[in-house]
Design a protein around this motif. Structure first.
Motif, short mmCIF file in Angstrom:
data_model
loop_
_atom_site.label_atom_id
_atom_site.label_comp_id
_atom_site.label_asym_id
_atom_site.label_seq_id
_atom_site.Cartn_x
_atom_site.Cartn_y
_atom_site.Cartn_z
N UNK A 187 0.80 -1.22 0.00
CA UNK A 187 0.00 0.00 0.00
C UNK A 187 0.84 1.28 0.00
N UNK A 188 1.91 1.31 0.82
CA UNK A 188 2.69 2.55 0.85
C UNK A 188 4.20 2.30 0.88
N UNK A 189 4.62 1.10 0.48
CA UNK A 189 6.05 0.84 0.35
C UNK A 189 6.77 0.70 1.68
N UNK A 190 6.14 0.09 2.67
CA UNK A 190 6.76 -0.11 3.97
C UNK A 190 8.06 -0.88 3.81
N UNK A 191 9.18 -0.27 4.13
CA UNK A 191 10.49 -0.92 3.98
C UNK A 191 11.46 -0.40 5.04
N UNK A 192 12.03 0.78 4.79
CA UNK A 192 12.99 1.34 5.74
C UNK A 192 12.40 1.48 7.14
N UNK A 193 11.08 1.73 7.20
CA UNK A 193 10.43 1.94 8.49
C UNK A 193 10.51 0.70 9.39
N UNK A 194 10.67 -0.48 8.78
CA UNK A 194 10.69 -1.71 9.58
C UNK A 194 11.99 -1.86 10.37
N UNK A 195 13.00 -1.04 10.06
CA UNK A 195 14.28 -1.12 10.78
C UNK A 195 14.05 -1.05 12.28
N UNK A 196 13.09 -0.22 12.68
CA UNK A 196 12.84 -0.03 14.11
C UNK A 196 12.28 -1.26 14.79
N UNK A 197 11.72 -2.19 14.01
CA UNK A 197 11.01 -3.33 14.61
C UNK A 197 11.90 -4.49 14.99
N UNK A 198 13.09 -4.59 14.39
CA UNK A 198 13.93 -5.78 14.63
C UNK A 198 14.35 -5.96 16.08
N UNK A 199 14.90 -4.93 16.74
CA UNK A 199 15.30 -5.13 18.14
C UNK A 199 14.12 -5.45 19.04
#
Length: 503
Positions: free
Chosen positions: A174-186
Motif C-alpha cells: 500500500x505505501x512501500x513499507x520498507x525502511x520503516x521496519x528497521x525499528x522493529x527488529x530489536x
C-alpha cells in the motif's frame, strides 16, 4: 608438543561485503562506457520543464502536454503538475556516449563519507530508535512485556509469523513499507526467540513481508503509481494481477517461513545460525536477568511506543511524511518515555545515548550501501546499463520479451535499488518497447516491480545488509535460508507476468 589450531574461516561482515561491491562498481566505471540520457524535470513554481542534456547544458520548455509529446515522453501533463512525478525523467532516444569518468582510489574512499551525508535522514531515524530501545531495555519494559507475550502465545506461536508477515506485506503493497521496519527488529527478535524460533524467522517475517509486499505493490505510490504514471498509463492497469500475485506470494512466503520455524523449534540444530544461538540469546533475551514485574508504568511505556508506529503509518500513507517527520515523531515519543520511566535525567540520557550507540554499525551500513550508487552515478554508467538493456529486448517475441524484461529489471534493481528512481529513469524508455511487441504497458510496470522486488531479497546495495547488521547475522546465512524461497517466488512471478501478458 602443542600444535597450532587452524583459524576457522568465517564470512565477512556487512561492511566488507559492501566495500567489495563498492570496489567492483568502481572497476565497472573503467570498463563500461560512460553515457547519459537527457533528463526532464518539471518546476511547478514557474510552470516550465527543464531539460538537462548529457553534456550538462539545459533548456527551458513550456509546461504543456505539447512539450511532452514533442519530446516523446508519453505521460499526461497532469502527472507532473499534481506532483505524482517529481524526479527527473529520462527522455527516450536521447542517450549519448560521454567521456569516460573512471572512479579511482580517492573516489572509493570518499564515497562512503558522501553516502553517510546523503542518508543522514535515515541514520538519524536509526539513532533515535536506538535511543528509545535503550530506555525501554534498561527500564525492564521489554523484558516484562516479552515474558507476558510468550505466555499469551504459548502453543500457538506460529500465529506470530502469520500476523507479522501479513501486516508488513500489507504495508509494503500500500505505501512501500520498507525502511520503516528497521525499528522493529530489536523489538520483535526477542519475541520470536522466546517463542522458540531463531532470529532468522523474525528477519524473514519482517523483511520478506516488506519485500513481497513491495514486489507485488498494488497502490504503492513509490512504485506502482509513479511507474505507471511514467509509463503513461493508470496505476489501476494490471492491479488485479498484482493483487492476486500478492495474496499467493505472501501465502507461499508464510508457508516457507512457518515450515522452517517449526523445524527449528523441534530441533534447534537445524537452524542456519545454530552456532550463534547462545550469543543471540544472551544479546536479545538477557537470560541472566530476573524478569521484572509488568507494572502499569512499563505497560504505558510500551503502549506509547506501539501507538507511535500507528501514527507513523498514518503519516507516511496519508500525510506525505518521510524521515524528517518520522524521526521527529520518535524523538517526541522518546522524551515522553524518558519522563514516564522515572529514571531521572542523567540516567535516562545515559541509556538513550548508549542505545543510539548500539546502532552505530547499522548507521554506517546505510551510508556505505548508498556509496555504491554514488560511484556508478559519478562514473556515468547507470544510463549505459539501461540503454544496453533496451537494445537487448527490442524486436523479440512477446512472451520472451516479458520474461526477459523481468531479468532486465532484476539486474537494474542491483544497480538502482531505489524503486522511484528506477521507475522514472526506465519507464519512459522501456514502456514504449511493449508497444512494438504488442503487449500492454502494464506488463512492463509489473516486470519492473517483480524484477527489482526479487533482487531486493538479496542485493547488498539494498536494505538486507542493514537488516542483518541489526541482528548480527552474516550475509551467507541469509543466502542459505532465502535462495530456495527466492527461486519459488521468481518462478511464480514469471508465471504471473505471462498470464498478465496474454490473458
Amino acid at each position: 608438543m602443542a600444535t597450532k589450531s587452524k583459524k576457522k574461516l568465517s564470512f565477512p561482515t556487512a561492511y566488507t561485503v559492501l566495500f567489495i561491491v563498492l570496489i567492483l562498481a568502481a572497476v565497472l566505471t573503467h570498463v563500461v562506457p560512460a553515457g547519459s540520457y537527457s533528463k526532464l524535470l518539471y518546476d511547478g513554481e514557474i510552470d516550465k520543464f527543464t531539460v538537462t542534456h548529457p553534456d550538462g547544458s539545459t533548456e527551458k520548455f513550456e509546461g504543456t502536454q505539447e512539450t511532452l509529446d514533442k519530446l516523446g515522453v508519453k505521460v499526461n501533463i497532469s502527472k507532473f503538475k499534481d506532483g505524482s512525478i517529481y524526479k527527473p525523467v529520462a527522455i527516450p532516444d536521447t542517450y549519448e556516449k560521454l567521456e569516460s569518468k573512471p572512479q579511482g582510489v580517492v573516489d572509493v574512499l570518499q564515497a562512503p563519507i558522501k553516502g553517510v551525508y546523503e542518508t543522514i535522514d535515515i541514520i538519524m531515524f536509526v539513532f533515535i530508535i536506538g535511543g528509545i530501545i535503550g530506555i525501554l531495555n534498561n527500564s525492564g519494559a521489554f523484558d516484562a512485556g516479552f515474558a507476558s507475550l510468550s505466555r499469551i502465545t504459548k502453543g500457538k506461536e506460529f500465529l506470530l509469523i502469520i500476523i507479522v508477515t501479513f501486516l508488513i506485506a500489507l504495508g509494503g503493497t500500500t505505501f512501500g513499507l520498507a525502511e520503516e521496519t528497521i525499528a522493529l527488529y530489536p523489538i520483535l527478535v526477542p519475541v520470536f526467540m522466546v517463542a522458540g524460533y531463531d532470529a532468522i524467522v523474525c528477519i524473514a517475517a519482517l523483511y520478506m513481508g516488506s519485500s513481497v509486499g513491495t514486489m507485488f505493490s498494488t497502490v504503492n505510490p513509490f512504485s506502482s503509481v509513479i511507474a505507471s504514471n511514467a509509463a503513461g498509463i493508470s496505476f489501476t492497469n494490471g492491479i488485479i494481477f498484482r493483487g492476486i500475485g500478492l495474496l499467493i506470494a505472501t501465502t507461499i512466503t508464510i508457508i516457507y517461513i512457518v515450515k522452517y520455524a517449526e523445524k527449528v523449534k523441534k530441533d534447534p540444530s537445524k537452524s542456519v545460525i545454530y552456532d550463534q544461538k547462545n550469543y543471540l540469546e544472551k544479546k536479545f533475551l538477557n537470560q541472566d536477568k530476573e524478569i521484572p514485574e509488568f507494572t502499569l508504568r512499563r505497560k504505558l511505556m510500551l503502549l506509547i511506543f506501539a501507538l507511535s508506529f500507528g501514527v507513523m503509518i498514518w503519516g507516511v500513507s496519508s500525510q506525505g511524511w518521510w524521515f524528517m517527520e518520522m524521526t521527529s515523531l520518535f524523538l517526541a515519543v522518546g522524551l515522553i518515555i524518558c519522563f514516564i520511566s522515572g529514571m531521572g535525567e542523567k540516567k535516562a540520557v545515559k541509556h538513550f545515548v548508549a542505545g543510539a550507540a548500539d546502532l552505530m554499525g547499522v548507521a554506517l551500513t546505510v551510508g556505505i550501501a548508498r556509496s555504491v550508487n554514488l560511484i556508478m552515478d559519478k562514473g556515468l554508467i547507470s544510463d549505459t546499463i539501461l540503454n544496453s538493456a533496451t537494445d537487448l529486448v527490442q524486436g523479440i517475441n512477446g512472451g520472451v520479451f516479458a520474461i526477459l524484461m523481468l531479468f532486465v529489471f532484476l539486474v537494474l534493481g542491483f544497480f538502482i535499488p531505489s524503486s522511484s528512481g528506477l521507475a522514472v529513469l526506465s519507464m519512459p524508455i522501456m514502456a514504449p518497447l511493449a508497444d512494438t511487441v504488442g503487449l500492454p504497458r502494464d506488463v512492463i510496470v509489473s516486470a519492473y516491480q517483480y524484477g527489482q522486488g526479487l533482487m531486493a531479497f538479496i542485493t547488498p546495495t539494498g536494505l538486507i545488509l542493514v537488516t542483518l547488521s541489526m541482528v548480527d547475522v552474516t550475509y551467507d546465512r541469509w543466502l542459505k535460508f532465502i535462495m530456495p524461497l527466492m527461486g519459488m517466488i521468481g518462478g511464480f512471478a514469471a508465471i504471473m507476468l505471462l498470464a498478465q501478458a496474454f490473458l
